[in-house]
Design a protein around this motif. Structure first.
Motif, PDB file in Angstrom:
ATOM      1  N   GLU A  24     -52.840  18.177  -0.881  1.00 17.12           N
ATOM      2  CA  GLU A  24     -50.650  18.396  -0.702  1.00 17.12           C
ATOM      3  C   GLU A  24     -50.533  18.792  -2.516  1.00 17.12           C
ATOM      4  OE1 GLU A  24     -46.846  17.349   1.183  1.00 17.12           O
ATOM      5  OE2 GLU A  24     -48.924  15.956   1.192  1.00 17.12           O
ATOM      6  N   SER A  25     -49.612  19.384  -2.513  1.00 23.41           N
ATOM      7  CA  SER A  25     -48.621  19.744  -4.385  1.00 23.41           C
ATOM      8  C   SER A  25     -47.409  19.783  -3.757  1.00 23.41           C
ATOM      9  CB  SER A  25     -49.586  19.969  -5.046  1.00 23.41           C
ATOM     10  OG  SER A  25     -49.755  21.932  -5.023  1.00 23.41           O
ATOM     11  N   GLY A  26     -47.284  19.360  -4.840  1.00 24.28           N
ATOM     12  CA  GLY A  26     -45.572  19.578  -4.801  1.00 24.28           C
ATOM     13  C   GLY A  26     -44.073  19.129  -4.166  1.00 24.28           C
ATOM     14  N   PRO A  27     -43.463  19.135  -4.135  1.00 26.39           N
ATOM     15  CA  PRO A  27     -41.867  18.019  -3.380  1.00 26.39           C
ATOM     16  C   PRO A  27     -42.542  17.895  -2.239  1.00 26.39           C
ATOM     17  CG  PRO A  27     -40.816  20.065  -4.031  1.00 26.39           C
ATOM     18  CD  PRO A  27     -42.165  20.005  -4.742  1.00 26.39           C
ATOM     19  N   HIS A  28     -42.074  17.147  -1.671  1.00 20.65           N
ATOM     20  CA  HIS A  28     -41.956  16.658   0.337  1.00 20.65           C
ATOM     21  C   HIS A  28     -40.949  16.849   0.517  1.00 20.65           C
ATOM     22  CE1 HIS A  28     -43.735  14.917   3.430  1.00 20.65           C
ATOM     23  NE2 HIS A  28     -42.610  14.796   3.937  1.00 20.65           N
ATOM     24  N   ASP A  29     -39.911  17.731  -0.084  1.00 23.51           N
ATOM     25  CA  ASP A  29     -38.576  18.215   0.742  1.00 23.51           C
ATOM     26  C   ASP A  29     -38.784  19.301   0.079  1.00 23.51           C
ATOM     27  OD1 ASP A  29     -37.992  18.038  -1.825  1.00 23.51           O
ATOM     28  OD2 ASP A  29     -35.618  16.836  -1.587  1.00 23.51           O
ATOM     29  N   GLY A  30     -39.508  20.316  -0.266  1.00 23.43           N
ATOM     30  CA  GLY A  30     -39.471  21.631  -0.864  1.00 23.43           C
ATOM     31  C   GLY A  30     -39.679  22.551   0.792  1.00 23.43           C
ATOM     32  N   PRO A  31     -39.800  24.081  -0.088  1.00 21.42           N
ATOM     33  CA  PRO A  31     -40.156  24.802   1.347  1.00 21.42           C
ATOM     34  C   PRO A  31     -41.240  24.974   1.511  1.00 21.42           C
ATOM     35  CG  PRO A  31     -38.564  25.938  -0.973  1.00 21.42           C
ATOM     36  CD  PRO A  31     -38.368  24.651  -0.629  1.00 21.42           C
ATOM     37  N   ALA A  48     -55.583  27.327  -8.788  1.00 22.48           N
ATOM     38  CA  ALA A  48     -54.152  27.733  -9.704  1.00 22.48           C
ATOM     39  C   ALA A  48     -52.625  27.705  -8.702  1.00 22.48           C
ATOM     40  CB  ALA A  48     -54.239  28.703 -10.153  1.00 22.48           C
ATOM     41  N   GLN A  49     -53.011  28.714  -7.754  1.00 23.12           N
ATOM     42  CA  GLN A  49     -51.423  28.448  -6.822  1.00 23.12           C
ATOM     43  C   GLN A  49     -51.057  27.480  -6.923  1.00 23.12           C
ATOM     44  OE1 GLN A  49     -54.383  30.162  -5.730  1.00 23.12           O
ATOM     45  NE2 GLN A  49     -54.582  32.017  -7.415  1.00 23.12           N
ATOM     46  N   MET A  50     -51.401  26.463  -5.820  1.00 24.43           N
ATOM     47  CA  MET A  50     -50.871  25.643  -5.491  1.00 24.43           C
ATOM     48  C   MET A  50     -49.918  24.883  -6.586  1.00 24.43           C
ATOM     49  SD  MET A  50     -53.758  23.694  -2.535  1.00 24.43           S
ATOM     50  CE  MET A  50     -52.521  22.273  -2.227  1.00 24.43           C
ATOM     51  N   GLU A  51     -50.876  24.986  -8.139  1.00 25.21           N
ATOM     52  CA  GLU A  51     -50.317  24.241  -8.824  1.00 25.21           C
ATOM     53  C   GLU A  51     -48.883  24.404  -9.213  1.00 25.21           C
ATOM     54  OE1 GLU A  51     -53.062  23.221 -11.767  1.00 25.21           O
ATOM     55  OE2 GLU A  51     -53.760  21.747 -10.476  1.00 25.21           O
ATOM     56  N   ALA A  52     -48.802  26.511  -9.183  1.00 25.14           N
ATOM     57  CA  ALA A  52     -48.054  26.857  -9.753  1.00 25.14           C
ATOM     58  C   ALA A  52     -46.630  26.915  -8.559  1.00 25.14           C
ATOM     59  CB  ALA A  52     -48.386  28.507 -10.056  1.00 25.14           C
ATOM     60  N   PHE A  53     -46.843  27.240  -7.955  1.00 27.27           N
ATOM     61  CA  PHE A  53     -45.894  27.015  -6.530  1.00 27.27           C
ATOM     62  C   PHE A  53     -45.300  25.851  -6.522  1.00 27.27           C
ATOM     63  CE2 PHE A  53     -47.672  31.260  -5.206  1.00 27.27           C
ATOM     64  CZ  PHE A  53     -46.793  31.889  -5.396  1.00 27.27           C
ATOM     65  N   ALA A  55     -44.610  23.819  -9.146  1.00 31.84           N
ATOM     66  CA  ALA A  55     -43.885  23.524 -10.361  1.00 31.84           C
ATOM     67  C   ALA A  55     -42.275  24.386 -10.242  1.00 31.84           C
ATOM     68  CB  ALA A  55     -44.737  24.334 -11.375  1.00 31.84           C
ATOM     69  N   ASP A  56     -42.858  25.560  -8.859  1.00 27.95           N
ATOM     70  CA  ASP A  56     -41.482  25.761  -8.716  1.00 27.95           C
ATOM     71  C   ASP A  56     -40.616  25.467  -7.366  1.00 27.95           C
ATOM     72  OD1 ASP A  56     -42.114  28.047 -10.452  1.00 27.95           O
ATOM     73  OD2 ASP A  56     -42.800  29.643  -8.683  1.00 27.95           O
ATOM     74  N   GLY A  57     -40.921  24.450  -7.185  1.00 31.53           N
ATOM     75  CA  GLY A  57     -40.493  23.823  -6.000  1.00 31.53           C
ATOM     76  C   GLY A  57     -40.611  23.683  -4.949  1.00 31.53           C
ATOM     77  N   TRP A  58     -42.282  24.515  -4.294  1.00 30.67           N
ATOM     78  CA  TRP A  58     -42.604  24.464  -3.136  1.00 30.67           C
ATOM     79  C   TRP A  58     -43.664  23.474  -2.641  1.00 30.67           C
ATOM     80  CZ3 TRP A  58     -41.871  29.210   0.227  1.00 30.67           C
ATOM     81  CH2 TRP A  58     -41.378  29.789   0.333  1.00 30.67           C
ATOM     82  N   ARG A  59     -43.857  22.745  -1.704  1.00 34.79           N
ATOM     83  CA  ARG A  59     -44.530  22.325  -0.707  1.00 34.79           C
ATOM     84  C   ARG A  59     -45.615  23.181  -0.971  1.00 34.79           C
ATOM     85  NH1 ARG A  59     -43.737  18.762   4.759  1.00 34.79           N
ATOM     86  NH2 ARG A  59     -45.614  16.888   3.960  1.00 34.79           N
ATOM     87  N   CYS A  60     -46.812  22.472  -0.777  1.00 36.61           N
ATOM     88  CA  CYS A  60     -48.342  23.192  -1.281  1.00 36.61           C
ATOM     89  C   CYS A  60     -48.659  22.917  -0.012  1.00 36.61           C
ATOM     90  CB  CYS A  60     -48.447  24.364  -2.331  1.00 36.61           C
ATOM     91  SG  CYS A  60     -46.749  24.857  -3.581  1.00 36.61           S
ATOM     92  N   VAL A  61     -49.853  23.519   1.138  1.00 35.28           N
ATOM     93  CA  VAL A  61     -50.884  22.815   1.840  1.00 35.28           C
ATOM     94  C   VAL A  61     -51.704  23.551   1.466  1.00 35.28           C
ATOM     95  CG1 VAL A  61     -51.149  21.453   4.101  1.00 35.28           C
ATOM     96  CG2 VAL A  61     -48.955  20.726   2.962  1.00 35.28           C
ATOM     97  N   ALA A  62     -53.091  23.059   1.351  1.00 31.97           N
ATOM     98  CA  ALA A  62     -54.349  23.620   1.737  1.00 31.97           C
ATOM     99  C   ALA A  62     -54.905  22.999   2.392  1.00 31.97           C
ATOM    100  CB  ALA A  62     -54.368  24.399   0.085  1.00 31.97           C
ATOM    101  N   PRO A  63     -55.330  23.186   3.388  1.00 34.16           N
ATOM    102  CA  PRO A  63     -56.482  22.693   4.539  1.00 34.16           C
ATOM    103  C   PRO A  63     -57.920  23.102   4.259  1.00 34.16           C
ATOM    104  CG  PRO A  63     -55.508  24.293   5.868  1.00 34.16           C
ATOM    105  CD  PRO A  63     -54.687  24.432   4.697  1.00 34.16           C
ATOM    106  N   ASP A  64     -58.708  21.934   4.678  1.00 34.78           N
ATOM    107  CA  ASP A  64     -60.468  22.671   5.061  1.00 34.78           C
ATOM    108  C   ASP A  64     -60.051  22.631   6.370  1.00 34.78           C
ATOM    109  OD1 ASP A  64     -60.904  22.034   2.207  1.00 34.78           O
ATOM    110  OD2 ASP A  64     -61.404  20.272   2.668  1.00 34.78           O
ATOM    111  N   GLN A 341     -37.935  32.696  -1.622  1.00 42.73           N
ATOM    112  CA  GLN A 341     -38.146  31.958  -2.783  1.00 42.73           C
ATOM    113  C   GLN A 341     -37.765  30.837  -2.285  1.00 42.73           C
ATOM    114  OE1 GLN A 341     -35.886  34.273  -3.297  1.00 42.73           O
ATOM    115  NE2 GLN A 341     -34.364  33.959  -5.416  1.00 42.73           N
ATOM    116  N   ALA A 342     -38.033  29.588  -3.608  1.00 43.19           N
ATOM    117  CA  ALA A 342     -37.863  27.949  -2.797  1.00 43.19           C
ATOM    118  C   ALA A 342     -36.005  28.136  -3.936  1.00 43.19           C
ATOM    119  CB  ALA A 342     -38.551  27.239  -3.839  1.00 43.19           C
TER     120      ALA A 342
END
Length: 342
Positions: A24-31, A48-53, A55-64, A341-342
């Motif tokens: 997980e990365s990004g603000p917890h209250d982000g889209p 790379a995509q998670m770190e970029a998005f 920074a744009d304000g997205w809450r990014c989640v990538a499961p195994d 967009q976020a």
């Protein structure tokens, strides 16, 4: 593990039926943006995509995904149907709050993203499919082989076209898995390679697996291969190998063995599997397996999506790694165009 995932904190979510490990990365209250990997990957492929998005304000989640990394890896082959995996993602989505998300998938993750959008449309604000197009009748040999480009794969020489390796899993599963497991680091390094324009219009190596007697031929093991430093960050590749050393290739390869169940599940989708959400498909121009340029492979997706955008990148199959910034830019531009967009 902390070295490679330092900027992507790991989490674990469990239900009585499944455990999902996710980053997980990004603000917890982000889209919410949920990114699904394919074969043979981990959630780390989206660094790379998670770190970029994020920074744009997205809450990014990538499961195994099921069978990978720190997530559950059941022994039964029929545990790896699309219906089971979509249920995993629906449970994870509820755990994350259940607000409609932008779902991004690569390879088999693209297949799951499309299936989830068809069966659980309320969960999706938008859909991004990377490398593998949506097939409303399921990603399965009976739906793939009729779309083979016979100018590249004459039926007499290549009856199953580029999907010969998929047939090999279904006829020689134990051998296929054993060959990959002999030297997991070399197998992974040999699989993750960049592509170029010289491969366009030529048969893929995956089209000759049966005649060679396996992915690696009669050697039945990957040749010594160094990882491509332009793709995986070094620490992330170490983590990828570590996870496969623990789990092996059996569960990830089992995803290929449930065609009948996956076709039956696809038939249950509302409205024939038509997707009403905005959909972006990102094509790899040098992808010998999955490019939709100059063939009929993308036709079912075009017919099944009410709002489809297509973007091509100068890469082969591993676009999240080969075209890190370009893929991020393509998704970012599409999100802006669709007011997502976020």
């Amino acid at each position: 593990m902390q070295l490679s995932r330092a900027t992507l904190p790991p989490r674990t979510f469990s239900t009585p039926r499944h455990t999902t490990h996710y980053l997980e990365s990004g603000p917890h209250d982000g889209p919410l943006m949920i990114l699904l990997h394919g074969w043979p990957e981990l959630g780390l492929i989206w660094r790379a995509q998670m770190e970029a998005f994020a920074a744009d304000g997205w809450r990014c989640v990538a499961p195994d995904m099921r069978g990978y990394g720190g997530s559950s890896a059941p022994a039964a082959i029929n545990a790896y149907t699309h219906e089971q995996i979509v249920a995993d993602m629906a449970e994870l989505h509820d755990h994350l709050g259940g607000e409609p998300a932008v779902w991004v998938g690569h390879d088999w993750g693209s297949v799951v993203t499309g299936a989830l959008a068809a069966h659980e449309p309320r969960r999706c604000r938008g859909v991004v499919l990377v490398s593998v197009p949506y097939l409303p009748t399921a990603n399965a040999l009976p739906t793939l082989v009729p779309l083979v480009d016979r100018t590249i794969y004459p039926a007499d020489d290549y009856p199953d076209g580029q999907w010969d390796y998929y047939c090999w899993y279904n006829t020689q599963f134990e051998t296929a898995v054993a060959d990959l497991d002999v030297d997991k680091a070399a197998s992974l390094a040999s699989i993750f390679r960049s592509g170029g324009p010289g491969s366009v219009g030529k048969p893929a190596a995956n089209a000759t697996v049966t005649r060679k007697g396996g992915r690696f031929g009669l050697a039945h093991r990957a040749p010594p291969t160094e990882p491509d430093p332009a793709l995986w960050p070094a620490a992330d590749f170490v983590e990828l190998v570590r996870m496969f050393e623990g789990q092996g290739f059996r569960a990830p390869c089992a995803w290929y063995l449930n065609d009948d169940a996956n076709i039956a599940y696809a038939r249950k989708a509302p409205d024939g599997g038509r997707l009403s959400q905005p959909v972006l498909f990102v094509n790899g121009d040098y992808d010998q397996m999955n490019s939709i340029i100059g063939n009929r492979y993308g036709d079912p997706m075009r017919a099944a999506c009410a709002d489809l955008s297509v973007r091509s990148l100068a890469g082969a199959h591993w676009l999240p790694l080969e075209c890190k910034a370009e893929l991020t830019g393509a998704i970012r531009a599409w999100l802006h165009a669709k007011n997502l967009q976020a």
